[in-house]
Scaffold this motif. Structure first.
Motif, PDB file in Angstrom:
ATOM      1  N   UNK A 164       0.651  -1.335   0.008  1.00  0.00           N
ATOM      2  CA  UNK A 164       0.314  -0.187  -0.057  1.00  0.00           C
ATOM      3  C   UNK A 164       1.217   0.889  -0.302  1.00  0.00           C
ATOM      4  N   UNK A 165       0.737   2.657  -0.730  1.00  0.00           N
ATOM      5  CA  UNK A 165       1.613   3.067  -1.422  1.00  0.00           C
ATOM      6  C   UNK A 165      -0.007   4.301  -0.635  1.00  0.00           C
ATOM      7  N   UNK A 166       0.585   5.512   0.467  1.00  0.00           N
ATOM      8  CA  UNK A 166      -0.981   6.665   0.235  1.00  0.00           C
ATOM      9  C   UNK A 166       0.073   8.028  -0.077  1.00  0.00           C
ATOM     10  N   UNK A 167      -0.519   8.440  -0.543  1.00  0.00           N
ATOM     11  CA  UNK A 167       0.222   9.865  -1.282  1.00  0.00           C
ATOM     12  C   UNK A 167      -0.815  10.980  -0.386  1.00  0.00           C
ATOM     13  N   UNK A 168      -0.154  11.710   0.185  1.00  0.00           N
ATOM     14  CA  UNK A 168      -0.421  13.562   0.157  1.00  0.00           C
ATOM     15  C   UNK A 168       0.610  14.848   0.702  1.00  0.00           C
ATOM     16  N   UNK A 169       0.147  16.117  -0.148  1.00  0.00           N
ATOM     17  CA  UNK A 169       1.017  16.593   0.350  1.00  0.00           C
ATOM     18  C   UNK A 169       0.537  17.420   0.852  1.00  0.00           C
ATOM     19  N   UNK A 170      -1.188  17.229   1.752  1.00  0.00           N
ATOM     20  CA  UNK A 170      -1.220  17.833   2.648  1.00  0.00           C
ATOM     21  C   UNK A 170      -2.152  16.999   4.025  1.00  0.00           C
ATOM     22  N   UNK A 171      -1.109  16.037   4.872  1.00  0.00           N
ATOM     23  CA  UNK A 171      -2.196  15.104   5.698  1.00  0.00           C
ATOM     24  C   UNK A 171      -2.363  15.979   7.225  1.00  0.00           C
ATOM     25  N   UNK A 172      -2.227  17.106   7.606  1.00  0.00           N
ATOM     26  CA  UNK A 172      -3.155  18.103   8.475  1.00  0.00           C
ATOM     27  C   UNK A 172      -1.657  18.114   9.839  1.00  0.00           C
ATOM     28  N   UNK A 173      -1.700  18.274  10.460  1.00  0.00           N
ATOM     29  CA  UNK A 173      -0.751  18.852  11.706  1.00  0.00           C
ATOM     30  C   UNK A 173      -0.769  18.019  12.659  1.00  0.00           C
ATOM     31  N   UNK A 174      -2.212  17.674  13.049  1.00  0.00           N
ATOM     32  CA  UNK A 174      -2.455  17.192  14.076  1.00  0.00           C
ATOM     33  C   UNK A 174      -1.930  15.283  13.860  1.00  0.00           C
ATOM     34  N   UNK A 175      -1.104  15.201  15.206  1.00  0.00           N
ATOM     35  CA  UNK A 175      -0.463  13.566  14.818  1.00  0.00           C
ATOM     36  C   UNK A 175      -1.531  12.288  15.195  1.00  0.00           C
ATOM     37  N   UNK A 176      -2.696  12.684  15.087  1.00  0.00           N
ATOM     38  CA  UNK A 176      -4.054  11.982  15.259  1.00  0.00           C
ATOM     39  C   UNK A 176      -4.385  11.359  14.248  1.00  0.00           C
ATOM     40  N   UNK A 177      -4.574  13.172  13.526  1.00  0.00           N
ATOM     41  CA  UNK A 177      -5.271  12.462  12.412  1.00  0.00           C
ATOM     42  C   UNK A 177      -4.182  11.753  11.535  1.00  0.00           C
ATOM     43  N   UNK A 178      -2.792  11.923  11.077  1.00  0.00           N
ATOM     44  CA  UNK A 178      -1.890  11.391  10.564  1.00  0.00           C
ATOM     45  C   UNK A 178      -1.826   9.856  11.003  1.00  0.00           C
ATOM     46  N   UNK A 179      -2.157   9.275  12.626  1.00  0.00           N
ATOM     47  CA  UNK A 179      -2.135   8.179  13.060  1.00  0.00           C
ATOM     48  C   UNK A 179      -3.382   7.503  12.610  1.00  0.00           C
TER      49      UNK A 179
END
Length: 193
Positions: A164-179
């Motif tokens: 699996x490969x996820x691509x993004x330019x803007x995941x957000x700054x919250x660690x919880x969102x990235x998790x």
């Protein structure tokens, strides 16, 4: 490995950081966070070549949230791959279901929206067993977009050679969102530049 991939790339030369990101992605499920214009699609192309060389009977599934983005990725792959390297197709809801089933059987790389693939999976038109690489562009949508998460779950359940490969330019700054994104996609490593 690099030489094998380079011989299939037409008209483009990856930068050193792209090779480094590719190396991580070839070993682990990866979320790539790069600003727009720094080559996320090239990393996806390199990884697609790698998977099709290693698993020639497999399929690549490239998801993007809109038809214009799907067409952009499709045209990028067409431009930078030799003509007969693989069969590539775009799936949309406008393509009749019967035709999508036949196309799926003959395609090596399928570009689609998550909604189209999600609906096809719910209707048992095909499964994701043969998919050796699932690419989810705009992966930050994997939180709110149920179809993105649904397709990822189905792939994790049924894929035989999962990557699996996820691509993004803007995941957000919250660690919880990235998790949450990494959990939904089954990501092992995050590559940020």
């Amino acid at each position: 490995m690099y030489e094998q991939i380079k011989k299939f790339l037409k008209g483009i030369e990856p930068r050193e950081y792209q090779w480094q990101i590719f190396k991580t992605c070839s070993e682990k499920n990866c979320l790539v966070i790069l600003p727009t214009g720094l080559g996320k699609t090239l990393v996806a192309l390199m990884l697609s070549i790698d998977r099709l060389i290693k698993l020639p009977q497999s399929k690549i599934l490239f998801l993007a949230p809109t038809r214009p983005l799907i067409e952009q990725h499709f045209n990028y792959f067409k431009k930078h791959l030799p003509e007969l390297f693989c069969q590539m197709d775009i799936f949309t809801g406008k393509t009749p279901a019967e035709k999508r089933t036949k196309l799926w059987q003959n395609s090596d790389v399928v570009f689609s929206t998550p909604q189209c693939i999600g609906n096809d999976l719910k209707n048992s038109l095909y499964d994701l067993k043969e998919v050796s690489l699932l690419i989810e562009d705009e992966a930050h949508r994997c939180i709110k977009n149920y179809s993105y998460t649904f397709v990822a779950e189905k792939y994790k359940e049924s894929g035989e050679n999962k990557k699996i490969l996820g691509l993004t330019a803007s995941p957000g700054h919250e660690k919880e969102k990235i998790k949450q994104i990494t959990d939904n996609l089954g990501i092992d490593e995050v590559e940020i530049r």
